[in-house]
Each structure stands twice: as C-alpha cells, then as structure tokens.
Design a protein around this motif. Structure first.
Motif, PDB file in Angstrom:
ATOM      1  N   ILE A  48       0.817  -1.158   0.038  1.00 34.65           N
ATOM      2  CA  ILE A  48      -0.071   0.516   0.220  1.00 34.65           C
ATOM      3  C   ILE A  48       0.862   1.219  -0.240  1.00 34.65           C
ATOM      4  CG2 ILE A  48      -2.076   1.197   1.333  1.00 34.65           C
ATOM      5  CD1 ILE A  48      -2.832  -1.522   0.201  1.00 34.65           C
TER       6      ILE A  48
ATOM      7  N   LEU B 181      -2.570  -0.852   9.134  1.00 36.14           N
ATOM      8  CA  LEU B 181      -2.610  -1.997   7.818  1.00 36.14           C
ATOM      9  C   LEU B 181      -1.572  -3.033   8.510  1.00 36.14           C
ATOM     10  CD1 LEU B 181      -2.773   0.456   4.912  1.00 36.14           C
ATOM     11  CD2 LEU B 181      -4.887  -1.391   5.333  1.00 36.14           C
TER      12      LEU B 181
ATOM     13  N   PHE C  66      -0.348  -5.952   5.317  1.00 34.96           N
ATOM     14  CA  PHE C  66       0.182  -4.919   4.351  1.00 34.96           C
ATOM     15  C   PHE C  66       1.656  -4.638   4.431  1.00 34.96           C
ATOM     16  CE2 PHE C  66      -4.375  -5.509   5.111  1.00 34.96           C
ATOM     17  CZ  PHE C  66      -4.966  -4.888   2.792  1.00 34.96           C
TER      18      PHE C  66
ATOM     19  N   VAL D 152       3.769  -1.120   4.599  1.00 36.07           N
ATOM     20  CA  VAL D 152       3.448   0.060   3.663  1.00 36.07           C
ATOM     21  C   VAL D 152       3.736   1.258   3.508  1.00 36.07           C
ATOM     22  CG1 VAL D 152       1.439   1.877   4.660  1.00 36.07           C
ATOM     23  CG2 VAL D 152       1.063  -0.205   4.989  1.00 36.07           C
TER      24      VAL D 152
ATOM     25  N   LEU E 100      -1.935  -0.632  -4.272  1.00 36.32           N
ATOM     26  CA  LEU E 100      -3.668   0.432  -4.184  1.00 36.32           C
ATOM     27  C   LEU E 100      -2.525   1.561  -3.236  1.00 36.32           C
ATOM     28  CD1 LEU E 100      -6.830  -0.656  -2.691  1.00 36.32           C
ATOM     29  CD2 LEU E 100      -4.821   1.525  -1.301  1.00 36.32           C
TER      30      LEU E 100
ATOM     31  N   VAL F 174      -9.970  -1.749   2.535  1.00 28.33           N
ATOM     32  CA  VAL F 174      -8.289  -1.840   1.853  1.00 28.33           C
ATOM     33  C   VAL F 174      -8.504  -2.889   0.662  1.00 28.33           C
ATOM     34  CG1 VAL F 174      -6.126  -1.664   1.687  1.00 28.33           C
ATOM     35  CG2 VAL F 174      -7.554   0.107   2.736  1.00 28.33           C
TER      36      VAL F 174
END
Ligand code: MN
Length: 132
Positions: free
Chosen positions: A5, A22, A27, A29, A49, A116
């Motif tokens: 992300i 996240l 995730f 980041v 994303l 997300v």
C-alpha cells in the motif's frame, strides 16, 4: 507476498493509525507526505493500492489522482480517496478525478484494513489465478 500500500497523507496521526491498522493485518505500507513524492513513489514501486488524502500541501489529491490515471505505468493501480469531506458531492468529485473508491475520515479502526483488502480484490478479480 505482502500486498503493498502507498499511503499519501500529510496528517501524522492519520498516517500512524492507517499504517498500524494495515501492518498488523500483514500489508506492507510506504508513505509519502506530498502528492509529488507520492507520484514518484507510485511510479517507482507500483503498489497494489494507493490511499490518497485529497487535501495535501502543494498539489492536491485530485490532481495527483488524475496524473496517476493519465500515466500508463500507474493507471491500473486502484486509488482510494481518503478525506474528511464525506459528503456526496465530494465523493462524486473524487470519482470524476479517477478515484476507484472512497474511505471517509475519521478512519474506522474496525473495518479499515478489510475495506482496503476488498478494494484490491475488486480491482484484481483474477489475481489469485494469476499467482498460482
Ligand atoms: Mn491532508
């Protein structure tokens, strides 16, 4: 492989909260404070994303989203608008600029990471097949 992300947001508290929510869900980041830096990172790293604060210093998130969608290298990356302006008119403006979705601030800690993930899944319907 972790989903990546790119968070383009200038508010430190939102950055901390969004990143925590996240990362704890697995995730990866990356973060940019300005749209200019975000555009550079997006082209360089091609994240899964982009979370785009619409109110940024300098270039705003709407202009940055248009630039991402106009660049063939980044046009397929889903861009989710992140803004406190949770009114219908602002959502329409975000979609017109090319945003693929919309998350209103304040961030909902219970649903943020799931939403997300759902945006990524919606943008990549054959992702799982491609990876096997
Ligand atoms: Mn902002």
């Amino acid at each position: 492989m972790k989903l990546r992300i790119l968070l383009i947001e200038d508010n430190a508290l939102n950055v901390e909260l969004a990143t925590d929510l996240l990362v704890v869900r697995g995730f990866q980041v990356a973060h940019a404070v300005t749209a200019e830096e975000g555009l550079r990172l997006a082209a360089q790293t091609l994240p899964d994303l982009i979370l785009m604060d619409l109110s940024l210093p300098g270039m705003d998130g709407l202009v940055a989203t248009k630039a991402l969608k106009a660049n063939p290298a980044t046009s397929r990356i889903p861009v989710i608008a992140l803004t406190a302006h949770a009114m219908r008119g602002d959502q329409e403006i975000a979609f017109e600029a090319g945003c693929d979705g919309y998350l209103a601030k304040p961030i909902d800690v219970r649903s943020f990471a799931l939403k997300v993930f759902e945006f990524i899944a919606a943008a990549n319907p054959s992702r799982n097949e491609q990876q096997t």
